[in-house]
Design an enzyme around this catalytic site. Structure first.
Site, mmCIF file in Angstrom:
data_model
loop_
_atom_site.group_PDB
_atom_site.id
_atom_site.type_symbol
_atom_site.label_atom_id
_atom_site.label_comp_id
_atom_site.label_asym_id
_atom_site.label_seq_id
_atom_site.Cartn_x
_atom_site.Cartn_y
_atom_site.Cartn_z
ATOM 1 N N HIS A 12 -50.420 111.477 16.483
ATOM 2 C CA HIS A 12 -51.186 111.356 15.248
ATOM 3 C C HIS A 12 -52.498 110.622 15.487
ATOM 4 O O HIS A 12 -52.542 109.639 16.230
ATOM 5 C CB HIS A 12 -50.410 110.547 14.213
ATOM 6 N N GLU A 72 -71.710 96.261 16.803
ATOM 7 C CA GLU A 72 -71.326 97.286 17.764
ATOM 8 C C GLU A 72 -71.452 96.821 19.214
ATOM 9 O O GLU A 72 -70.935 97.464 20.125
ATOM 10 C CB GLU A 72 -72.148 98.554 17.542
ATOM 11 N N ASN A 113 -48.853 106.892 23.101
ATOM 12 C CA ASN A 113 -48.576 107.145 21.693
ATOM 13 C C ASN A 113 -47.526 106.196 21.127
ATOM 14 O O ASN A 113 -47.723 105.588 20.067
ATOM 15 C CB ASN A 113 -48.116 108.596 21.528
ATOM 16 N N GLU A 118 -69.557 104.950 21.637
ATOM 17 C CA GLU A 118 -70.635 105.865 21.237
ATOM 18 C C GLU A 118 -71.285 106.500 22.469
ATOM 19 O O GLU A 118 -71.585 107.702 22.478
ATOM 20 C CB GLU A 118 -71.677 105.119 20.417
ATOM 21 N N ASP A 145 -72.211 108.654 16.521
ATOM 22 C CA ASP A 145 -72.872 107.512 15.901
ATOM 23 C C ASP A 145 -71.899 106.938 14.890
ATOM 24 O O ASP A 145 -71.781 107.423 13.768
ATOM 25 C CB ASP A 145 -74.176 107.945 15.227
ATOM 26 N N GLN A 186 -75.398 97.032 12.343
ATOM 27 C CA GLN A 186 -74.827 97.874 13.399
ATOM 28 C C GLN A 186 -75.075 97.276 14.775
ATOM 29 O O GLN A 186 -74.165 97.183 15.602
ATOM 30 C CB GLN A 186 -75.440 99.283 13.368
ATOM 31 N N ASP A 229 -70.479 100.292 20.884
ATOM 32 C CA ASP A 229 -71.587 100.891 21.637
ATOM 33 C C ASP A 229 -71.070 101.713 22.818
ATOM 34 O O ASP A 229 -71.582 102.809 23.094
ATOM 35 C CB ASP A 229 -72.523 99.802 22.168
#
Length: 234
Positions: A71, A225, A102, A205, A211, A221, A202
């Protein structure tokens, strides 16, 4: 955009990849109202809201592979109604996940995340997977399942934003807000302590091209981040 196909459900939002047969990411909000006494439905099934002409990953697509139907939005985050819990078993909410990842590492973070609710908090969560090739319980690197229709990711990631219950949530996130980000290898030899896989938003990303937390002001941010969470893990 078949490999960035948005599915907005009452229970969560999904960016689905047709060619990979799994989500790029799933995002949802969690508070006490999402938790109730409903049993786990276990009704894994194809998602009927995908375009008819696409291949629909089924409850049997992972069978015998050594990977769990992992999930993204957990069943236990949606126990307020049968409908809400059942929605988490759509295969568009699943990624091929090594069982130890998991059932142990990922589950430990999920349980920890839910523990914040009793303390008067609400949580925003986004998670997903990227890369190609994982090692499940059968051993050996596996790149795809279901005759190539489902990509096995090499990494599974999650970002958790914890806030006191309130209004105007975006405006209340600041440099001191606790944000947990993890990036885990999709292997069965994984450490069960999710804390060792903490990273920055970061870094996730950079690895995914996404983003994240994009509704926050740019200066907020930049602050949140770049930080690695150093809080407790249980």
């Amino acid at each position: 955009m078949p490999n960035n196909y948005l599915l907005l459900k009452p229970q969560y939002a999904v960016s689905y990849s047709r060619d990979r047969g799994k989500p790029n990411w799933v995002s949802w909000h969690l508070d006490l109202s999402d938790r109730g006494g409903i049993d786990r439905q276990d009704n894994f099934r194809a998602d009927p809201t995908l375009p008819d002409e696409w291949y629909h990953v089924t409850e049997f697509s992972y069978s015998g592979s050594g990977f769990d139907r992992g999930h993204n939005c957990p069943s236990a985050d949606r126990t307020s109604s049968v409908e809400n819990n059942s929605a988490t078993f759509l295969m568009t909410n699943m990624m091929p996940q090594a069982p130890q990842n998991n059932q142990q590492t990922w589950a430990n973070l999920e349980n920890y995340t839910r523990s914040f609710l009793a303390g008067g908090n609400e949580v925003y969560i986004v998670c997903g997977s990227y890369g190609v090739g994982g090692t499940g319980s059968a051993g050996g690197l596996t790149t795809t399942l279901d005759q190539g229709r489902v990509t096995v990711p090499s990494r599974c990631w999650k970002v958790v934003v914890i806030l006191p219950v309130g209004d105007n949530d975006v405006a209340r996130v600041n440099a001191g807000t606790r944000i947990i980000a993890i990036d885990t290898p999709n292997v069965n030899s994984i450490n069960t302590d999710w804390g060792v896989y903490r990273t920055t938003v970061d870094a996730i990303e950079a690895a995914t091209g996404l983003d994240l937390l994009s509704n926050l002001p740019v200066e907020v941010q930049a602050a949140v981040e770049a930080k690695i969470d150093a809080g407790p893990v249980s």
